[in-house]
Design a protein around this motif. Structure first.
Motif, mmCIF file in Angstrom:
data_model
loop_
_atom_site.group_PDB
_atom_site.id
_atom_site.type_symbol
_atom_site.label_atom_id
_atom_site.label_comp_id
_atom_site.label_asym_id
_atom_site.label_seq_id
_atom_site.Cartn_x
_atom_site.Cartn_y
_atom_site.Cartn_z
ATOM 1 N N ILE A 76 -93.508 -7.740 37.284
ATOM 2 C CA ILE A 76 -92.164 -7.846 37.881
ATOM 3 C C ILE A 76 -91.133 -7.231 36.941
ATOM 4 N N ARG A 77 -91.232 -7.561 35.664
ATOM 5 C CA ARG A 77 -90.282 -7.021 34.676
ATOM 6 C C ARG A 77 -90.347 -5.496 34.626
ATOM 7 N N GLU A 78 -91.584 -4.989 34.631
ATOM 8 C CA GLU A 78 -91.746 -3.532 34.530
ATOM 9 C C GLU A 78 -91.117 -2.817 35.723
ATOM 10 N N HIS A 89 -84.169 -7.588 43.758
ATOM 11 C CA HIS A 89 -84.903 -8.076 42.594
ATOM 12 C C HIS A 89 -84.621 -9.521 42.219
ATOM 13 N N THR A 90 -83.523 -10.090 42.735
ATOM 14 C CA THR A 90 -83.249 -11.483 42.361
ATOM 15 C C THR A 90 -82.942 -12.361 43.570
ATOM 16 N N GLY A 91 -82.941 -11.772 44.761
ATOM 17 C CA GLY A 91 -82.592 -12.534 45.969
ATOM 18 C C GLY A 91 -83.727 -13.434 46.438
ATOM 19 N N LYS A 92 -83.514 -14.048 47.634
ATOM 20 C CA LYS A 92 -84.464 -15.041 48.138
ATOM 21 C C LYS A 92 -85.852 -14.464 48.390
ATOM 22 N N SER A 124 -87.156 -11.899 46.770
ATOM 23 C CA SER A 124 -87.600 -11.073 45.638
ATOM 24 C C SER A 124 -88.938 -11.577 45.094
ATOM 25 N N GLU A 125 -89.552 -10.727 44.316
ATOM 26 C CA GLU A 125 -90.835 -11.100 43.713
ATOM 27 C C GLU A 125 -90.660 -12.296 42.789
ATOM 28 N N ILE A 126 -89.533 -12.340 42.112
ATOM 29 C CA ILE A 126 -89.315 -13.446 41.180
ATOM 30 C C ILE A 126 -89.141 -14.760 41.934
ATOM 31 N N ALA A 127 -88.519 -14.676 43.152
ATOM 32 C CA ALA A 127 -88.374 -15.891 43.966
ATOM 33 C C ALA A 127 -89.756 -16.369 44.425
ATOM 34 N N GLU A 128 -90.617 -15.377 44.766
ATOM 35 C CA GLU A 128 -91.990 -15.726 45.143
ATOM 36 C C GLU A 128 -92.695 -16.433 43.992
ATOM 37 N N ALA A 129 -92.466 -15.870 42.800
ATOM 38 C CA ALA A 129 -93.117 -16.432 41.608
ATOM 39 C C ALA A 129 -92.672 -17.870 41.372
ATOM 40 N N LYS A 130 -91.368 -18.111 41.647
ATOM 41 C CA LYS A 130 -90.866 -19.472 41.439
ATOM 42 C C LYS A 130 -91.571 -20.462 42.361
ATOM 43 N N LYS A 131 -91.812 -19.988 43.608
ATOM 44 C CA LYS A 131 -92.492 -20.878 44.563
ATOM 45 C C LYS A 131 -93.891 -21.253 44.077
ATOM 46 N N GLU A 176 -86.988 -17.436 32.320
ATOM 47 C CA GLU A 176 -86.495 -16.516 31.287
ATOM 48 C C GLU A 176 -86.384 -15.094 31.844
ATOM 49 N N ALA A 177 -87.447 -14.695 32.605
ATOM 50 C CA ALA A 177 -87.424 -13.344 33.195
ATOM 51 C C ALA A 177 -86.238 -13.216 34.158
ATOM 52 N N GLU A 178 -86.035 -14.213 34.971
ATOM 53 C CA GLU A 178 -84.936 -14.168 35.935
ATOM 54 C C GLU A 178 -83.591 -14.085 35.219
ATOM 55 N N ARG A 179 -83.460 -14.913 34.166
ATOM 56 C CA ARG A 179 -82.202 -14.942 33.437
ATOM 57 C C ARG A 179 -81.911 -13.549 32.825
#
Ligand code: DAH
Length: 360
Positions: free
Chosen positions: A8-10, A46-49, A51-58, A77-80
């Motif tokens: 995700i970061r990359e 990249h940060t919305g509902k 986004s991959e990071i939101a999926e990761a949070k779930k 940390e990645a999201e921040r």
């Protein structure tokens, strides 16, 4: 799981580069606004509902408890970090847009203003109007007449019969129907006497045409002013007094005139009239050098004049036993060229604003 966050970061960093490598020195306002819109889309992606990071949070709750805390922390940390990078880019663009707008709207009151150039009269018109004013103040009427004439008015009525050598000196432009562009304003003498009868006092400014090749002192179309005064008891003294007076009014009180015997078919006796040079006041010398307008003679040739020929009066139905008169004629271009030290009269017809602007 760690790899997923790494991925995700990359992805984020790869796409984010466009907002990090902005060349603000070359950036236009509209491009900056475009980038800002892209950045908002990028942020949602990249940060919305969805986004991959939101999926990761779930996924956090599905992680085995011993790894959960660490995974949760690294997702956060990645999201921040991503959000903070986006916010920095937003700030840079926002500041740039605000500054550019302010700079655009600043008013530099020291920049010279823009002034509309207004039009003005042509030097020939200015001179013609001055001359008209002088003659009107002396009781003359201003006559205007046609520029296309027949032989009768241009030549015959003016005592220039067919075959007369004076016709050749005034070769003009002929049309097919026995008409021609007038070669002199003397035609108006005839038309005005026919129309008004006598006594008469007129001047007739207007265009005349000659079949001449343009050079610094000749153009095929130029302007003349004709004068005519017919009454009982008019003599050469009236002619001389009138010419002296209007030239004094035009060039100044000190102006002197002289007349030299000459020949014109429509006047008898005939003369040419000169005025003392307005530049050297008749001395022939200006600033220790030979004066240019008068070529060092102190006199400037202006035009022709004389006592109206009895034949001309007769042609207009005027009895030369009762009436007499004088006439004169001169060219405006030459006078204008001398007044303003213009050494090529063609300049007056080229309509070059840089030239004409000098005579407002
Ligand atoms: N028409 C003459 C010419 O074109 C100028 C002229 C001379 C007019 C003498 C006159 C005059 O009225 O009396 O050269």
């Amino acid at each position: 799981m760690r790899e997923k966050i790494q991925k995700i970061r990359e992805n984020f960093e790869l796409e984010f580069r466009q907002f990090q490598e902005i060349d603000f020195l070359r950036l236009s306002l509209s491009d900056a606004e475009g980038l800002m819109r892209n950045l908002q889309e990028f942020k949602a992606k990249h940060t919305g509902k969805k986004s991959e990071i939101a999926e990761a949070k779930k996924l956090i709750k599905e992680i085995p408890p011993e790894e959960r805390a660490e995974f949760g922390r690294s997702v956060q940390e990645a999201e921040r970090q991503m959000l903070s990078l986006i916010q920095e880019a937003e700030k840079r663009l926002k500041d740039f847009i605000a500054e550019t707008k302010i700079r655009r709207e600043t008013l530099d009151v020291t920049i010279p203003g823009f002034r509309w150039r207004t039009g003005h009269l042509h030097p020939i018109t200015i001179l013609r109007q001055k001359i008209e004013d002088i003659f009107v103040s002396m009781g003359y009427a201003v006559e205007d007449d046609r520029e296309i004439e027949n032989d009768y008015y241009n030549f015959d009525a003016l005592n220039i019969p067919e075959g007369h050598p004076a016709r050749e000196a005034q070769d003009t432009f002929y049309t097919t129907k026995g008409l021609a562009l007038r070669s002199q304003t003397s035609t108006v003498q005839i038309r005005a006497m026919e129309r008004r009868g006598v006594p008469i006092r007129i001047i007739a400014p207007g265009k005349v045409f000659r079949n001449d090749t343009p050079d610094p002192t000749h153009v095929p179309m130029f302007h003349q002013v004709e004068g005519l005064c017919v009454d009982k008891g008019i003599s050469m003294a009236h002619l001389k007094g009138t010419v002296a007076e209007w030239l004094r009014r035009l060039f100044g009180k000190e102006t002197k005139i002289r007349m030299r015997p000459s020949y014109f078919p429509f006047t008898e006796p005939s003369a040419e009239f000169d005025c003392s040079c307005f530049k050297c006041s008749g001395t022939g010398i200006f600033q220790d050098e030979k004066c240019r307008p008068c070529k060092g003679t102190g006199w400037i040739e202006l035009g022709g004049c004389g006592m109206v020929h009895p034949n001309v009066l007769k042609n207009c139905g005027v009895n030369p036993e009762i009436y007499s008169g004088f006439a004169f004629g001169f060219g405006l271009e030459r006078m204008c060229a001398m007044l303003y030290s213009i050494d090529d009269i063609r300049l007056m017809f080229e309509n070059d604003i840089r030239f004409l602007r000098q005579f407002r």
